[in-house]
Write a protein that holds these residues in place. Structure first.
Motif, PDB file in Angstrom:
ATOM      1  N   LYS A   5     -40.555 -28.926  41.350  1.00 52.50           N
ATOM      2  CA  LYS A   5     -41.726 -29.195  40.512  1.00 52.50           C
ATOM      3  C   LYS A   5     -42.281 -27.904  39.933  1.00 52.50           C
ATOM      4  O   LYS A   5     -42.632 -27.830  38.755  1.00 52.50           O
ATOM      5  CB  LYS A   5     -42.801 -29.915  41.326  1.00 52.50           C
ATOM      6  N   GLU A   6     -42.336 -26.857  40.743  1.00 48.47           N
ATOM      7  CA  GLU A   6     -42.839 -25.566  40.271  1.00 48.47           C
ATOM      8  C   GLU A   6     -41.898 -24.961  39.234  1.00 48.47           C
ATOM      9  O   GLU A   6     -42.352 -24.385  38.235  1.00 48.47           O
ATOM     10  CB  GLU A   6     -43.024 -24.616  41.462  1.00 48.47           C
ATOM     11  N   VAL A   7     -40.594 -25.085  39.460  1.00 45.99           N
ATOM     12  CA  VAL A   7     -39.613 -24.596  38.492  1.00 45.99           C
ATOM     13  C   VAL A   7     -39.833 -25.276  37.144  1.00 45.99           C
ATOM     14  O   VAL A   7     -39.868 -24.626  36.090  1.00 45.99           O
ATOM     15  CB  VAL A   7     -38.171 -24.861  38.994  1.00 45.99           C
ATOM     16  N   SER A   8     -40.013 -26.590  37.159  1.00 45.51           N
ATOM     17  CA  SER A   8     -40.225 -27.349  35.931  1.00 45.51           C
ATOM     18  C   SER A   8     -41.511 -26.934  35.227  1.00 45.51           C
ATOM     19  O   SER A   8     -41.552 -26.806  34.000  1.00 45.51           O
ATOM     20  CB  SER A   8     -40.258 -28.844  36.254  1.00 45.51           C
TER      21      SER A   8
ATOM     22  N   VAL B  51     -43.151 -24.010  35.389  1.00 48.52           N
ATOM     23  CA  VAL B  51     -43.029 -22.673  34.794  1.00 48.52           C
ATOM     24  C   VAL B  51     -42.173 -22.736  33.527  1.00 48.52           C
ATOM     25  O   VAL B  51     -42.513 -22.119  32.508  1.00 48.52           O
ATOM     26  CB  VAL B  51     -42.459 -21.661  35.803  1.00 48.52           C
ATOM     27  N   LYS B  52     -41.076 -23.471  33.568  1.00 43.75           N
ATOM     28  CA  LYS B  52     -40.245 -23.626  32.377  1.00 43.75           C
ATOM     29  C   LYS B  52     -41.052 -24.191  31.215  1.00 43.75           C
ATOM     30  O   LYS B  52     -40.906 -23.761  30.065  1.00 43.75           O
ATOM     31  CB  LYS B  52     -39.052 -24.541  32.669  1.00 43.75           C
ATOM     32  N   SER B  53     -41.900 -25.157  31.506  1.00 41.23           N
ATOM     33  CA  SER B  53     -42.659 -25.826  30.444  1.00 41.23           C
ATOM     34  C   SER B  53     -43.580 -24.871  29.698  1.00 41.23           C
ATOM     35  O   SER B  53     -43.833 -25.053  28.509  1.00 41.23           O
ATOM     36  CB  SER B  53     -43.462 -26.994  31.018  1.00 41.23           C
ATOM     37  N   PHE B  54     -44.082 -23.833  30.377  1.00 45.15           N
ATOM     38  CA  PHE B  54     -44.954 -22.865  29.708  1.00 45.15           C
ATOM     39  C   PHE B  54     -44.205 -22.161  28.572  1.00 45.15           C
ATOM     40  O   PHE B  54     -44.773 -21.908  27.497  1.00 45.15           O
ATOM     41  CB  PHE B  54     -45.473 -21.825  30.710  1.00 45.15           C
ATOM     42  N   PHE B  55     -42.944 -21.838  28.808  1.00 44.42           N
ATOM     43  CA  PHE B  55     -42.156 -21.126  27.800  1.00 44.42           C
ATOM     44  C   PHE B  55     -41.535 -22.079  26.790  1.00 44.42           C
ATOM     45  O   PHE B  55     -41.329 -21.705  25.630  1.00 44.42           O
ATOM     46  CB  PHE B  55     -41.101 -20.255  28.491  1.00 44.42           C
ATOM     47  N   GLU B  56     -41.260 -23.311  27.209  1.00 44.31           N
ATOM     48  CA  GLU B  56     -40.775 -24.324  26.269  1.00 44.31           C
ATOM     49  C   GLU B  56     -41.824 -24.656  25.212  1.00 44.31           C
ATOM     50  O   GLU B  56     -41.484 -25.116  24.119  1.00 44.31           O
ATOM     51  CB  GLU B  56     -40.384 -25.594  27.024  1.00 44.31           C
ATOM     52  N   ALA B  57     -43.086 -24.375  25.527  1.00 44.17           N
ATOM     53  CA  ALA B  57     -44.160 -24.632  24.569  1.00 44.17           C
ATOM     54  C   ALA B  57     -44.095 -23.713  23.359  1.00 44.17           C
ATOM     55  O   ALA B  57     -44.745 -23.980  22.343  1.00 44.17           O
ATOM     56  CB  ALA B  57     -45.527 -24.477  25.258  1.00 44.17           C
ATOM     57  N   CYS B  58     -43.303 -22.641  23.436  1.00 40.91           N
ATOM     58  CA  CYS B  58     -43.186 -21.738  22.284  1.00 40.91           C
ATOM     59  C   CYS B  58     -41.729 -21.449  21.921  1.00 40.91           C
ATOM     60  O   CYS B  58     -41.419 -20.419  21.338  1.00 40.91           O
ATOM     61  CB  CYS B  58     -43.951 -20.429  22.524  1.00 40.91           C
ATOM     62  N   GLY B  59     -40.835 -22.383  22.259  1.00 39.38           N
ATOM     63  CA  GLY B  59     -39.443 -22.225  21.869  1.00 39.38           C
ATOM     64  C   GLY B  59     -38.484 -22.841  22.866  1.00 39.38           C
ATOM     65  O   GLY B  59     -38.835 -23.769  23.584  1.00 39.38           O
ATOM     66  N   ARG B  60     -37.282 -22.305  22.902  1.00 38.10           N
ATOM     67  CA  ARG B  60     -36.245 -22.805  23.793  1.00 38.10           C
ATOM     68  C   ARG B  60     -36.202 -21.974  25.074  1.00 38.10           C
ATOM     69  O   ARG B  60     -36.528 -20.779  25.060  1.00 38.10           O
ATOM     70  CB  ARG B  60     -34.870 -22.755  23.112  1.00 38.10           C
ATOM     71  N   VAL B  61     -35.751 -22.617  26.149  1.00 42.56           N
ATOM     72  CA  VAL B  61     -35.640 -21.958  27.448  1.00 42.56           C
ATOM     73  C   VAL B  61     -34.263 -22.248  28.025  1.00 42.56           C
ATOM     74  O   VAL B  61     -33.775 -23.377  27.963  1.00 42.56           O
ATOM     75  CB  VAL B  61     -36.725 -22.456  28.425  1.00 42.56           C
TER      76      VAL B  61
ATOM     77  N   MET C 283     -36.870 -17.680  22.204  1.00 41.54           N
ATOM     78  CA  MET C 283     -35.756 -17.944  23.118  1.00 41.54           C
ATOM     79  C   MET C 283     -36.063 -17.194  24.402  1.00 41.54           C
ATOM     80  O   MET C 283     -36.218 -15.968  24.382  1.00 41.54           O
ATOM     81  CB  MET C 283     -34.436 -17.450  22.516  1.00 41.54           C
ATOM     82  N   THR C 284     -36.194 -17.936  25.487  1.00 44.11           N
ATOM     83  CA  THR C 284     -36.562 -17.337  26.769  1.00 44.11           C
ATOM     84  C   THR C 284     -35.494 -17.620  27.804  1.00 44.11           C
ATOM     85  O   THR C 284     -35.114 -18.769  28.022  1.00 44.11           O
ATOM     86  CB  THR C 284     -37.909 -17.893  27.277  1.00 44.11           C
ATOM     87  N   ALA C 285     -35.005 -16.567  28.438  1.00 43.62           N
ATOM     88  CA  ALA C 285     -34.130 -16.705  29.605  1.00 43.62           C
ATOM     89  C   ALA C 285     -35.005 -16.679  30.851  1.00 43.62           C
ATOM     90  O   ALA C 285     -36.024 -15.984  30.887  1.00 43.62           O
ATOM     91  CB  ALA C 285     -33.122 -15.568  29.652  1.00 43.62           C
ATOM     92  N   ILE C 286     -34.600 -17.431  31.867  1.00 45.91           N
ATOM     93  CA  ILE C 286     -35.450 -17.542  33.052  1.00 45.91           C
ATOM     94  C   ILE C 286     -34.591 -17.673  34.299  1.00 45.91           C
ATOM     95  O   ILE C 286     -33.522 -18.288  34.270  1.00 45.91           O
ATOM     96  CB  ILE C 286     -36.410 -18.751  32.901  1.00 45.91           C
ATOM     97  N   CYS C 287     -35.044 -17.034  35.386  1.00 49.40           N
ATOM     98  CA  CYS C 287     -34.403 -17.225  36.687  1.00 49.40           C
ATOM     99  C   CYS C 287     -35.471 -17.153  37.770  1.00 49.40           C
ATOM    100  O   CYS C 287     -36.552 -16.590  37.562  1.00 49.40           O
ATOM    101  CB  CYS C 287     -33.289 -16.201  36.925  1.00 49.40           C
ATOM    102  N   PHE C 288     -35.164 -17.732  38.925  1.00 48.35           N
ATOM    103  CA  PHE C 288     -36.148 -17.914  39.984  1.00 48.35           C
ATOM    104  C   PHE C 288     -35.591 -17.402  41.310  1.00 48.35           C
ATOM    105  O   PHE C 288     -34.382 -17.436  41.536  1.00 48.35           O
ATOM    106  CB  PHE C 288     -36.469 -19.403  40.153  1.00 48.35           C
ATOM    107  N   ASN C 289     -36.493 -16.966  42.194  1.00 51.48           N
ATOM    108  CA  ASN C 289     -36.029 -16.751  43.563  1.00 51.48           C
ATOM    109  C   ASN C 289     -36.045 -18.097  44.287  1.00 51.48           C
ATOM    110  O   ASN C 289     -36.362 -19.131  43.686  1.00 51.48           O
ATOM    111  CB  ASN C 289     -36.833 -15.660  44.281  1.00 51.48           C
ATOM    112  N   ASP C 290     -35.723 -18.106  45.558  1.00 50.31           N
ATOM    113  CA  ASP C 290     -35.528 -19.376  46.261  1.00 50.31           C
ATOM    114  C   ASP C 290     -36.810 -19.924  46.881  1.00 50.31           C
ATOM    115  O   ASP C 290     -36.762 -20.836  47.712  1.00 50.31           O
ATOM    116  CB  ASP C 290     -34.444 -19.225  47.332  1.00 50.31           C
ATOM    117  N   ARG C 291     -37.964 -19.427  46.457  1.00 47.95           N
ATOM    118  CA  ARG C 291     -39.231 -19.849  47.069  1.00 47.95           C
ATOM    119  C   ARG C 291     -39.923 -20.978  46.313  1.00 47.95           C
ATOM    120  O   ARG C 291     -40.873 -21.575  46.816  1.00 47.95           O
ATOM    121  CB  ARG C 291     -40.177 -18.643  47.163  1.00 47.95           C
ATOM    122  N   LEU C 292     -39.483 -21.259  45.099  1.00 52.96           N
ATOM    123  CA  LEU C 292     -40.144 -22.288  44.293  1.00 52.96           C
ATOM    124  C   LEU C 292     -39.483 -23.645  44.522  1.00 52.96           C
ATOM    125  O   LEU C 292     -38.254 -23.734  44.658  1.00 52.96           O
ATOM    126  CB  LEU C 292     -40.080 -21.958  42.805  1.00 52.96           C
ATOM    127  N   ASP C 293     -40.293 -24.695  44.525  1.00 56.72           N
ATOM    128  CA  ASP C 293     -39.722 -26.037  44.624  1.00 56.72           C
ATOM    129  C   ASP C 293     -39.422 -26.556  43.216  1.00 56.72           C
ATOM    130  O   ASP C 293     -39.833 -25.948  42.215  1.00 56.72           O
ATOM    131  CB  ASP C 293     -40.664 -26.982  45.389  1.00 56.72           C
TER     132      ASP C 293
END
Length: 264
Positions: free
Chosen positions: A140-143, A145-155, A128-138
């Protein structure tokens, strides 16, 4: 995307394994640095990824860098890699207590920053991974990065001010569950069950109960009431748990955990 890991402990290895298993990236797209040559040799043997003893080299050659070192090393590592982290690169933290503001200050400028809090069940694909971003990512980049952690559980995306609560309820909580399983097994052994069977029964009970909460959509209290027959064995056990302060102990432990996270 080229992905770099600075540090290759259990969490980094879990994320790498998840990414490779789901074919989000190939081994040629991942580079890892670590302090000890034995760690690098294991990463090379187990995953076939590129390895380096130079953190700066990893940051220079990766589009996204996951900082997987101990929290006390963050400032030192960021100062080391900062000269090669340009505005196109993404830097991901997996450490408790290190805020986006703090990370930005260590870099000394605006950088694409992501703060996460994964937990050790990532190693078995149930993280189970919690995630937050600063305002510099677009988006596509947000998606990505999320996918890396979704590969080993929920995000789950959360506001940064909830991260200390996440540490208490998810990041550190596997330890509480392990203590619970151990205590349940000890009691079963006291009642004559073998140690191996006691751990099996206790562990499966925890796994199944969690799955019921996630899949039924019912309130945990409703599920608890469904087990507690009038005048039965379960309500007697629940009475003792309440008498001994079980619920309050969990709450107080988590408050202390969140407070410690905020001070790191």
């Amino acid at each position: 995307m080229k992905l770099g890991f600075i540090g290759c402990g259990n969490m980094a290895k879990a994320i790498i394994e998840g990414i490779l298993s789901s074919e989000l990236l190939f081994k040629e797209d991942i580079v890892v640095s670590a302090l000890h040559s034995s760690t690098l040799e294991e990463a090379k043997r187990r995953f076939g990824v590129h390895t380096s003893g130079d953190n700066r080299e990893v940051a220079e050659n990766a589009d996204c860098v996951i900082l997987a070192v101990k929290p006390y090393l963050y400032e030192e590592v960021i100062h080391e890699i900062s000269p090669v982290v340009d505005k196109s690169k993404i830097v991901v933290s997996i450490a408790p207590g290190k805020t986006l503001k703090q990370l930005k200050e260590w870099f000394g400028r605006e950088v694409k920053l992501v703060r996460t809090m994964p937990n050790t069940p990532c190693t078995v694909g149930e993280g189970m991974t919690a995630i937050c971003f600063n305002d510099r990512l677009d988006p596509k980049e947000v998606s990505e990065v999320k996918s890396f952690f979704e590969a080993c559980g929920r995000v789950e995306e959360v506001s940064e001010d909830k991260m200390d609560a996440v540490v208490a309820v998810s990041g550190s909580s596997p330890a509480y569950i392990f203590v619970l399983i151990e205590a349940m097994a000890d009691a079963a052994v006291l009642e004559g069950m073998s140690r191996a069977q006691a751990y099996l029964f206790a562990s499966q009970a925890v796994l199944g109960s969690a799955k019921m909460v996630l899949e039924s959509g019912l309130h945990p209290a409703k599920l608890k009431d469904g087990v507690c027959s009038p005048g039965g064995t379960t309500i007697e056990a629940v009475r003792i748990l309440e008498e001994k302060g079980f619920r309050s102990s969990v709450i107080e432990a988590m408050i202390a955990c969140a407070k410690k996270s905020s001070q790191m």
